[in-house]
Design an enzyme around this catalytic site. Structure first.
Site, PDB file in Angstrom:
ATOM      1  CE  LYS A 153      -1.993  -2.047   3.484  1.00 25.97           C
ATOM      2  NZ  LYS A 153      -1.624  -3.441   3.209  1.00 25.97           N
ATOM      3  CB  CYS A 203       9.933  -4.627   1.993  1.00 26.84           C
ATOM      4  SG  CYS A 203      11.627  -4.326   2.468  1.00 26.84           S
ATOM      5  CB  THR A 230       9.399   5.823   5.791  1.00 22.75           C
ATOM      6  OG1 THR A 230       9.005   5.144   4.595  1.00 22.75           O
ATOM      7  CG2 THR A 230       9.955   7.191   5.457  1.00 22.75           C
ATOM      8  NE  ARG A 232       7.951  -1.722  12.130  1.00 21.59           N
ATOM      9  CZ  ARG A 232       7.007  -0.816  11.905  1.00 21.59           C
ATOM     10  NH1 ARG A 232       7.322   0.349  11.372  1.00 21.59           N
ATOM     11  NH2 ARG A 232       5.757  -1.058  12.236  1.00 21.59           N
ATOM     12  CG  ASP A 256       9.758   8.268  10.284  1.00 25.58           C
ATOM     13  OD1 ASP A 256       9.907   9.306  10.975  1.00 25.58           O
ATOM     14  OD2 ASP A 256       8.755   7.534  10.377  1.00 25.58           O
ATOM     15  CD  GLU A 261      11.858   3.000  15.702  1.00 23.97           C
ATOM     16  OE1 GLU A 261      12.325   3.317  14.604  1.00 23.97           O
ATOM     17  OE2 GLU A 261      10.641   2.990  15.954  1.00 23.97           O
TER      18      GLU A 261
HETATM   19  P1  NAD Z   1       2.094  -3.934   2.806  1.00 23.97           P
HETATM   20  O1  NAD Z   1       1.944  -5.220   3.514  1.00 23.97           O
HETATM   21  O2  NAD Z   1       0.910  -3.352   2.084  1.00 23.97           O
HETATM   22  O3  NAD Z   1       3.301  -4.032   1.741  1.00 23.97           O
HETATM   23  C1  NAD Z   1       4.532  -4.607   2.013  1.00 23.97           C
HETATM   24  C2  NAD Z   1       5.075  -5.107   0.679  1.00 23.97           C
HETATM   25  O4  NAD Z   1       6.415  -5.563   0.899  1.00 23.97           O
HETATM   26  C3  NAD Z   1       4.272  -6.280   0.099  1.00 23.97           C
HETATM   27  O5  NAD Z   1       3.927  -6.011  -1.234  1.00 23.97           O
HETATM   28  C4  NAD Z   1       5.263  -7.445   0.191  1.00 23.97           C
HETATM   29  O6  NAD Z   1       5.097  -8.381  -0.858  1.00 23.97           O
HETATM   30  C5  NAD Z   1       6.577  -6.707   0.092  1.00 23.97           C
HETATM   31  N1  NAD Z   1       7.723  -7.499   0.476  1.00 23.97           N
HETATM   32  C6  NAD Z   1       7.804  -8.525   1.368  1.00 23.97           C
HETATM   33  N2  NAD Z   1       9.042  -9.031   1.377  1.00 23.97           N
HETATM   34  C7  NAD Z   1       9.776  -8.319   0.483  1.00 23.97           C
HETATM   35  C8  NAD Z   1      11.114  -8.364   0.038  1.00 23.97           C
HETATM   36  N3  NAD Z   1      11.973  -9.277   0.511  1.00 23.97           N
HETATM   37  N4  NAD Z   1      11.519  -7.486  -0.901  1.00 23.97           N
HETATM   38  C9  NAD Z   1      10.663  -6.575  -1.403  1.00 23.97           C
HETATM   39  N5  NAD Z   1       9.367  -6.479  -1.026  1.00 23.97           N
HETATM   40  C10 NAD Z   1       8.934  -7.342  -0.091  1.00 23.97           C
HETATM   41  O7  NAD Z   1       2.651  -2.911   3.875  1.00 23.97           O
HETATM   42  P2  NAD Z   1       2.560  -1.310   3.856  1.00 23.97           P
HETATM   43  O8  NAD Z   1       1.304  -0.873   4.522  1.00 23.97           O
HETATM   44  O9  NAD Z   1       2.879  -0.817   2.495  1.00 23.97           O
HETATM   45  O10 NAD Z   1       3.751  -0.962   4.869  1.00 23.97           O
HETATM   46  C11 NAD Z   1       5.109  -1.198   4.539  1.00 23.97           C
HETATM   47  C12 NAD Z   1       5.959  -1.065   5.784  1.00 23.97           C
HETATM   48  O11 NAD Z   1       5.929   0.301   6.223  1.00 23.97           O
HETATM   49  C13 NAD Z   1       5.416  -1.836   7.013  1.00 23.97           C
HETATM   50  O12 NAD Z   1       5.927  -3.148   7.024  1.00 23.97           O
HETATM   51  C14 NAD Z   1       5.908  -1.041   8.166  1.00 23.97           C
HETATM   52  O13 NAD Z   1       7.104  -1.616   8.625  1.00 23.97           O
HETATM   53  C15 NAD Z   1       6.208   0.339   7.596  1.00 23.97           C
HETATM   54  N6  NAD Z   1       5.427   1.410   8.210  1.00 23.97           N
HETATM   55  C16 NAD Z   1       6.079   2.467   8.762  1.00 23.97           C
HETATM   56  C17 NAD Z   1       5.366   3.515   9.337  1.00 23.97           C
HETATM   57  C18 NAD Z   1       6.041   4.741   9.921  1.00 23.97           C
HETATM   58  O14 NAD Z   1       5.386   5.532  10.607  1.00 23.97           O
HETATM   59  N7  NAD Z   1       7.315   4.964   9.678  1.00 23.97           N
HETATM   60  C19 NAD Z   1       3.970   3.456   9.365  1.00 23.97           C
HETATM   61  C20 NAD Z   1       3.338   2.351   8.775  1.00 23.97           C
HETATM   62  C21 NAD Z   1       4.060   1.330   8.206  1.00 23.97           C
END
Ligand code: NAD
Length: 328
Positions: A153, A203, A230, A232, A256, A261
């Site tokens: 997303k 990811c 942004t 993990r 971020d 952290e």
């Molecule tokens: P999501 O589940 O919609 O998308 C994650 C994508 O990563 C998926 O399409 C998955 O297939 C892919 N993926 C898995 N393993 C992979 C790899 N080895 N190489 C490449 N891609 C791979 O998740 P999202 O909602 O898009 O969120 C992504 C990440 O953002 C979360 O996992 C979370 O850690 C992080 N996040 C950070 C914050 C923040 O405030 N900084 C807030 C929300 C989420």
């Protein structure tokens, strides 16, 4: 349901209360949830937690022993939850898989624009009555190649924004997302590393993605690459990226999130000496910008997080726990 909300900040309460409308009894604890604080959950049906709470096997065993039956994560990531331990303890785990992908994607773009045009340095200079431009030279984003790792997303929202700047967008994900047709080109990771001027991580943190950015992968990148994280902290081997910054192989770093952290972010330590020498070294680089896990922090995202968290508590109460929010 009686729910202990851990790591609770005033803004959490401000958003959870109107979403809850007194349906569940929410009790707010400023403390992080960890093995030492888990006993505070005695007498509660559920705990509500955030990214830097420690939901390891020890914490979960205590939660189980004091009667907790549900963990309601008020975030998307759940890498800090030992799901096997939760299953063993008979505790169900729900999260908020989607709240505002735009919040995080737009923050990643904010880091890019800040780093590229040296806004953080310009801001300080102007306040000092210094209007010189030396050292502030940027580059056009138009025509540059941006690599997006993880096209769920947030990655999709980010890729669309960058395509709007006129960038060529390369993507890497084990699953190709049809939403990116005509926006990005899926390539092998080594091609993305080789060709991207900017690499943004979207990811999740998994055993396979731990230290995805390391000395070896950094050496494959374009000299002067910009890396944005942004997602993990554990996706980046921080000492390796520091070496990359020192050798100028890495030209810019926008974070971020940071691997260590949990001991730092979300708190005011302005009167305390910083003990983390790796983090302290990062802060010395003029081409590094760090925010303290605030990419999610928009009005829209907090409202959505509160709504879905309450919906998850409602669903548990009704025994309706099959939807995508439930991870254990
Ligand atoms: P999501 O589940 O919609 O998308 C994650 C994508 O990563 C998926 O399409 C998955 O297939 C892919 N993926 C898995 N393993 C992979 C790899 N080895 N190489 C490449 N891609 C791979 O998740 P999202 O909602 O898009 O969120 C992504 C990440 O953002 C979360 O996992 C979370 O850690 C992080 N996040 C950070 C914050 C923040 O405030 N900084 C807030 C929300 C989420």
């Amino acid at each position: 349901m009686k729910t202990a909300v851990f790591s609770a900040k005033p803004y959490d309460k401000e958003h959870l209360e109107p979403a809850n409308q007194s349906r569940h009894e929410l009790v707010y604890f400023e403390a992080h949830l960890n093995p030492q604080t888990a006993v505070l959950a005695k007498g509660f049906d559920a705990v509500c937690c955030f990214v830097n709470d420690t939901l390891d096997a020890e914490t979960i065993a205590t939660l189980g022993s004091v009667g907790v039956r549900m963990i309601a994560m008020r975030c998307a990531g759940f890498n800090n939850v030992d799901l096997d331990a939760a299953r063993q303890a008979g505790i169900r785990v729900a999260r908020v898989p989607e709240y505002s992908p735009y919040a995080v994607a737009e923050h990643a773009v904010a880091l890019i624009l800040d780093l590229n045009r040296n806004i953080h340095r310009a801001y300080n200079r102007v306040r000092e009555n210094d209007y010189s431009l030396s050292g502030l030279l940027g580059f056009d984003l138009h025509g540059k190649t941006v690599g997006v790792i993880g096209t769920g997303k947030i990655g999709v929202a980010f890729a669309r924004i960058m395509a709007g700047f006129g960038c060529r967008v390369l993507a890497s994900d084990p699953f190709e997302n049809p939403a990116l047709q005509g926006v990005a080109e899926y390539v092998e990771l080594d091609c993305l590393f080789r060709e991207a001027d900017i690499i943004s991580l979207h990811c999740p943190l998994l055993p396979q993605t731990h230290h995805l950015i390391n000395a070896e992968t950094i050496s494959q990148m374009k000299r002067g690459v910009m890396i944005i994280n942004t997602s993990r902290g554990g996706l980046i081997d921080t000492p390796a990226v520091i070496d990359g910054l020192k050798s100028e192989q890495v030209g810019y770093l926008g974070l971020d999130v940071y691997e260590e952290e949990a001991e730092l972010f979300f708190e005011d330590y302005s009167n305390v000496l910083l003990q983390d020498d790796v983090f302290a070294r990062l802060l010395t680089f003029p081409n590094v910008v760090i925010t303290g896990h605030q990419a999610f922090f928009t009005q829209e995202a907090l409202s959505a997080i509160a709504e879905v968290t309450v919906k998850n508590l409602n669903a548990f109460e009704k025994g309706d726990t099959q939807s995508g929010e439930w991870v254990a």
